[in-house]
Design an enzyme around this catalytic site. Structure first.
Site, PDB file in Angstrom:
ATOM      1  N   SER A 208       0.859  -1.178   0.000  1.00 22.18           N
ATOM      2  CA  SER A 208       0.000   0.000   0.000  1.00 22.18           C
ATOM      3  C   SER A 208       0.896   1.228   0.000  1.00 22.18           C
ATOM      4  CB  SER A 208      -0.881   0.013   1.265  1.00 22.18           C
ATOM      5  OG  SER A 208      -1.502   1.271   1.465  1.00 22.18           O
TER       6      SER A 208
ATOM      7  N   TYR B 151      -1.825  -1.454  10.554  1.00 24.63           N
ATOM      8  CA  TYR B 151      -1.990  -1.662   9.115  1.00 24.63           C
ATOM      9  C   TYR B 151      -0.804  -1.104   8.339  1.00 24.63           C
ATOM     10  CZ  TYR B 151      -3.682  -1.136   4.351  1.00 24.63           C
ATOM     11  OH  TYR B 151      -3.792  -1.175   2.981  1.00 24.63           O
TER      12      TYR B 151
END
Length: 260
Positions: free
Chosen positions: A136, A149
């Site tokens: 990401s 995350y």
């Protein structure tokens, strides 16, 4: 016939990878938690393309889950492994359930590493194959309020780039895929504010189709990672090289802080 193994294949980026690879002639082994969605996708792809599509309903946060995947694959050789399964959770670190945090690490890191370990040696022995690990743009800087995350995605990026270098002469390519905001269920599932499906932010997010096309195109260029979402996301990922880290993380904290 080339075979692709895709985790998190029942929706979003994983499902689009499945559709695109089926159109390119791959047989597919699809893994996800939701049996109904997997079965529906498998039927769609078999009917449209006539290729073999097999499914495994498996929660990769469960004990021995990666062993279930390797048993599912059996003695078939995997030409393309896409470690796509993952999730996030928005909020202060101490305000998020402990098991939710630990399962996130299990899924985003441990399962990805173990599956890579299981299938990379076979690719090396054959002198060909590819692995796409979905990271990401959150991997490029600490992110308060999605601390675990972002940290897991930083691991995925670092791990993937290291394997890319290790395999420079093996014929195997390892790619870290780093999407920015994408039109998937991620935001709703994680509780990330400001990206409900009717919002302007969501409408401006990249489609999973674009993410997948750019990822597969990057496999042919021997790069270690690809950032999706055009120039704005490439600028975001470059800021961490220019701004002092304390300043950067405070800027991110201000942007990410829950609105009162």
């Amino acid at each position: 016939m080339a075979i692709a193994l895709i985790t998190g294949a029942s929706a979003g980026i994983g499902a689009v990878f499945a559709r695109e690879l089926a159109s390119r002639g791959y047989d597919l082994l699809l893994v996800a938690r939701r049996q109904d969605r997997l079965a529906e996708l498998a039927k769609e792809l078999s009917d449209c393309h006539g290729h073999q599509v097999e499914i495994l309903c498996q929660d990769l946060t469960a004990d021995n889950s990666t062993a279930a995947v390797t048993n599912f694959v059996a003695d078939r050789q995997i030409d393309l492994l896409i470690n796509n399964a993952g999730y996030g959770s928005y909020g202060e670190f101490t305000g998020i359930d402990r098991q939710t945090q630990l399962r996130m690490i299990q899924l985003n890191i441990t399962a990805l590493v173990d599956l890579t370990y299981q299938f990379l040696p076979g690719m090396q022995a054959r002198g060909k194959g590819s692995i796409i690990n979905v990271a990401s743009i959150a991997a490029f800087q600490p992110m308060p309020y999605v601390a675990i995350y972002a940290a897991t995605k930083a691991f995925v990026l670092s791990f993937s780039e290291a394997l890319w270098a290790e395999n420079a002469k093996t014929g195997v390519q390892v790619l870290a895929l780093c999407p920015g905001p994408t039109q998937t269920e991620f935001f709703q599932a994680s509780g990330w504010p400001g990206y409900d499906s009717s919002s302007q932010n969501y409408g401006q997010a990249t489609t999973p189709e674009v993410v997948v096309q750019e990822a597969l195109a990057a496999l042919g260029t021997n790069v270690s990672h690809v950032v999706n979402g055009g120039l704005p996301n490439r600028l975001i990922t470059g800021v961490s090289r220019l701004v002092p880290r304390e300043m950067l993380v405070k800027m991110v904290a201000n942007a990410m802080q829950p609105k009162s």
